[in-house]
Design an enzyme around this catalytic site. Structure first.
Site, PDB file in Angstrom:
ATOM      1  N   ASP A 118      51.944  70.685  37.373  1.00 13.91           N
ATOM      2  CA  ASP A 118      50.899  69.672  37.523  1.00 13.91           C
ATOM      3  C   ASP A 118      50.696  68.971  36.178  1.00 13.91           C
ATOM      4  O   ASP A 118      50.714  69.602  35.124  1.00 13.91           O
ATOM      5  CB  ASP A 118      49.589  70.335  37.981  1.00 13.91           C
ATOM      6  CG  ASP A 118      48.583  69.320  38.510  1.00 13.91           C
ATOM      7  OD1 ASP A 118      48.341  69.298  39.722  1.00 13.91           O
ATOM      8  OD2 ASP A 118      48.052  68.530  37.684  1.00 13.91           O
ATOM      9  N   GLY A 175      39.130  67.078  49.343  1.00 12.52           N
ATOM     10  CA  GLY A 175      39.361  66.679  47.950  1.00 12.52           C
ATOM     11  C   GLY A 175      40.799  66.306  47.646  1.00 12.52           C
ATOM     12  O   GLY A 175      41.217  66.331  46.490  1.00 12.52           O
ATOM     13  N   HIS A 234      50.985  69.052  49.358  1.00  8.12           N
ATOM     14  CA  HIS A 234      51.351  69.871  48.202  1.00  8.12           C
ATOM     15  C   HIS A 234      50.506  71.125  48.179  1.00  8.12           C
ATOM     16  O   HIS A 234      49.316  71.082  48.505  1.00  8.12           O
ATOM     17  CB  HIS A 234      51.168  69.095  46.886  1.00  8.12           C
ATOM     18  CG  HIS A 234      49.845  68.408  46.744  1.00  8.12           C
ATOM     19  ND1 HIS A 234      49.546  67.222  47.394  1.00  8.12           N
ATOM     20  CD2 HIS A 234      48.736  68.743  46.030  1.00  8.12           C
ATOM     21  CE1 HIS A 234      48.311  66.859  47.077  1.00  8.12           C
ATOM     22  NE2 HIS A 234      47.797  67.767  46.264  1.00  8.12           N
ATOM     23  N   HIS A 286      49.017  73.797  45.574  1.00  8.77           N
ATOM     24  CA  HIS A 286      48.766  74.122  44.175  1.00  8.77           C
ATOM     25  C   HIS A 286      48.986  75.628  44.032  1.00  8.77           C
ATOM     26  O   HIS A 286      48.439  76.407  44.819  1.00  8.77           O
ATOM     27  CB  HIS A 286      47.304  73.847  43.809  1.00  8.77           C
ATOM     28  CG  HIS A 286      46.883  72.419  43.904  1.00  8.77           C
ATOM     29  ND1 HIS A 286      46.783  71.602  42.809  1.00  8.77           N
ATOM     30  CD2 HIS A 286      46.498  71.666  44.965  1.00  8.77           C
ATOM     31  CE1 HIS A 286      46.358  70.400  43.188  1.00  8.77           C
ATOM     32  NE2 HIS A 286      46.178  70.415  44.494  1.00  8.77           N
TER      33      HIS A 286
END
Ligand code: 5GP
Length: 118
Positions: free
Chosen positions: A33, A97, A104, A106
């Site tokens: 990220d 959010g 994706h 995280h």
């Protein structure tokens, strides 16, 4: 929501903008990220055009679904998170959010991740 081919992860997949790659196979790409929230913060994405997890589960092939799930575990191992654990999280839509409209996961690790929801 229909898939926006100009989202930032689509551009990464096309090689139009760079990423710090962690892992890649035929179906999946994983990269760091750009704004890590924990010591280790990696994103795992399918190469197919899916807006979010619901879109993926509705439209992806069984193989794509298996490959993405296996990649999460594989990438977590590459991150060194096998023994101490990690958090896998995917945001869906505006209440979830989600900012980038390409599915994706995280993966957070390398330290205690902390409270699940603020
Ligand atoms: P979301 O809020 O959609 O769940 O998460 C989007 C994530 O993408 C954020 O953690 C953000 O830091 C990351 N991100 C946004 N733009 C880029 C980029 O150009 N490169 C990389 N590697 N990550 C990005």
């Amino acid at each position: 929501m229909s898939y926006d081919k100009n989202n930032i992860f689509a551009k990464i997949l096309r090689g139009e903008i760079p990423c710090k790659k962690v892992y890649e196979n035929k179906d999946v790409l994983a990269f760091h990220d750009i704004n890590p929230q924990k010591k280790v913060h990696v994103l795992v994405i399918p190469k197919g055009e899916y807006v979010d997890l619901d879109d993926f589960n509705n439209k992806a092939s069984d193989k794509e679904i298996v490959e993405l799930n296996k990649a999460v575990t594989h990438v977590a191992n590459l991150m060194g998170s096998k023994d101490k654990g990690y958090r896998a999280l995917t945001n869906i839509g505006s209440d979830g959010g989600q900012e980038v409209p390409h599915l994706h996961f995280h993966l957070f690790g390398g330290e205690k991740v902390g409270k699940m929801v603020e």
